[in-house]
Design a protein around this motif. Structure first.
Motif: not given
Length: 412
Positions: A69, A73, A81, A85, A141, A145, A200
């Protein structure tokens, strides 16, 4: 208050905040284990150590989803994306459900294999496994990010809830059953979901990843293989000792392993920062080797310091952390720290190449993970011999990883 002021004045960036948070989490987890060791004593702590080891095994298995992930990501954006997810959440929950059911079904067999006093503790633990897998995707995630504040919160809520709920139940109910430990672990999985990106997840949504499927599948499989080697290297010794030795000796060894593995837990903090950084540098066409050198230097310095301290005052360390009843492990403390130090440094190399989609170091780790387990299976006349077998395997692993890096870097 000073920490909050520093954060607001931007003197502490998100990455530094995450590193501080990880140190706090590791400290809290150590406190959790130390208090259990003191409250339960060596024999009962051996049962608790099995559950704690199962938790570590689970964390490595779920780390596959977290790393996949995190990597994609960084690479995926917008609709791709979101589709990715959604798909990962679905698959993580399914895998977690299968693992959880397997643990519940074979709870009695696990009790016999590891000589524990209860099978119910495995049932309770199994119920929480699907939740842990969802939690790991959520963390992936945040990691990818670089939302380090949210990532820090998930680790903090998991650690503090496990510590406070477990100790609260022990003191309020005055029960030291391993089932209480399992209940505390289960509850911590629920708290670890905070904050959770509910929006998500779309179980009904048609997920179309097209050309990306092959890349995702390849990275997932090799990461799963590598995390399996992590499970073997990092946890097989405690489980094998619990199988081959009496509960009292197994409890003593568990205390030794807990202290000696502090190097690995600190190294894990740098791995969390390493992967998204290397992937981003590769995406931007920049040199990634300096990042590797920096983190290897950090871990080598920390490892040397910890080994030196363990060599200088082993009895004092064990007495302070666990008490006099565990003092028999003092002569082996610095030796175990050497084994975990070698593993922690070689682990940085493996994750570095995993980030670059180069998988030979992963295979190397797998080979030496099996070697370590085989050595312990065949040579376990004493706890000292178990530690020595691990040193042999991990020193050889680090040497091979360094040689591979030099050859590969020279070619590049």
């Amino acid at each position: 208050m000073q920490l909050v002021t520093l954060i607001k004045s931007k003197k502490i960036n998100p990455e530094q905040l995450f590193m501080l948070s990880v140190l706090a989490v590791n400290g809290g987890n150590y406190l959790y284990n130390l208090l259990l060791g003191r409250l339960l004593g060596p024999t009962a702590f051996a049962d608790a150590a099995v559950l704690i080891t199962f938790l570590l095994v689970l964390s490595f298995a779920a780390m596959t989803f977290q790393l996949v992930t995190a990597k994609f990501s960084v690479l995926f954006e917008n609709s791709v994306f979101k589709s990715f997810i959604s798909k990962v959440y679905q698959q993580a929950f399914l895998v977690g459900l299968l693992f959880g059911i397997a643990i519940i079904v074979f709870a009695s067999s696990l009790q016999d294999i590891f000589n524990t006093s209860s099978s119910t503790m495995f049932v309770v633990f199994g119920c929480g496994v699907p939740i842990y897998f969802l939690m790991s995707v959520n963390r992936g995630v945040f990691q990818g990010k670089k939302s380090f504040k949210s990532l820090s919160v998930t680790y903090q809520t998991e650690m503090w809830s496990r510590l406070l709920i477990t100790l609260g139940l022990i003191f309020i109910l005055d029960i030291t059953s391993p089932v209480i430990i399992a209940v505390g672990i289960f509850a911590s999985f629920l708290f670890g979901l905070i904050p959770f990106k509910y929006f998500t997840i779309s179980l009904k949504k048609q997920v179309v990843l097209g050309i990306h499927k092959k890349a995702i599948r390849s990275f997932f499989l090799i990461t799963a293989f590598y995390e399996l080697t992590q499970i073997i290297i990092n946890n097989s010794d405690i489980l094998l000792v619990k199988h081959y030795f009496e509960s009292y000796e197994a409890g003593l060894y568990a205390s030794l392993a807990l202290i000696g593995r502090i190097v690995y837990f600190i190294a894990w903090m740098f791995v969390m920062l390493l992967l998204p950084t290397v992937v981003q540098l590769k995406k931007d066409g920049k040199d990634t080797a300096p990042v590797l050198f920096k983190y290897v230097g950090y871990i080598a310095a920390i490892s040397f310091t910890i080994v030196l301290v363990c060599f200088s005052a082993p009895e004092l360390i064990i007495d302070i952390l666990f008490g006099e009843q565990y003092i028999a492990m003092a002569p082996l403390l610095w030796q175990y720290a050497i084994a975990t130090s070698m593993f922690a440094i070689s682990n940085i190399f493996a994750y570095y190449y995993l980030s670059l989609d180069k998988y030979v170091p992963v295979v190397i780790s797998g080979v030496f993970g099996m070697l370590q387990m085989a050595l312990v299976v065949f040579f376990h006349d004493s706890l000292a011999q178990v530690v020595h077998m691990q040193i042999i395997a991990m020193v050889l692993l680090l040497i091979i990883q360094v040689v591979f890096f030099k050859i590969n870097h020279k070619k590049a």
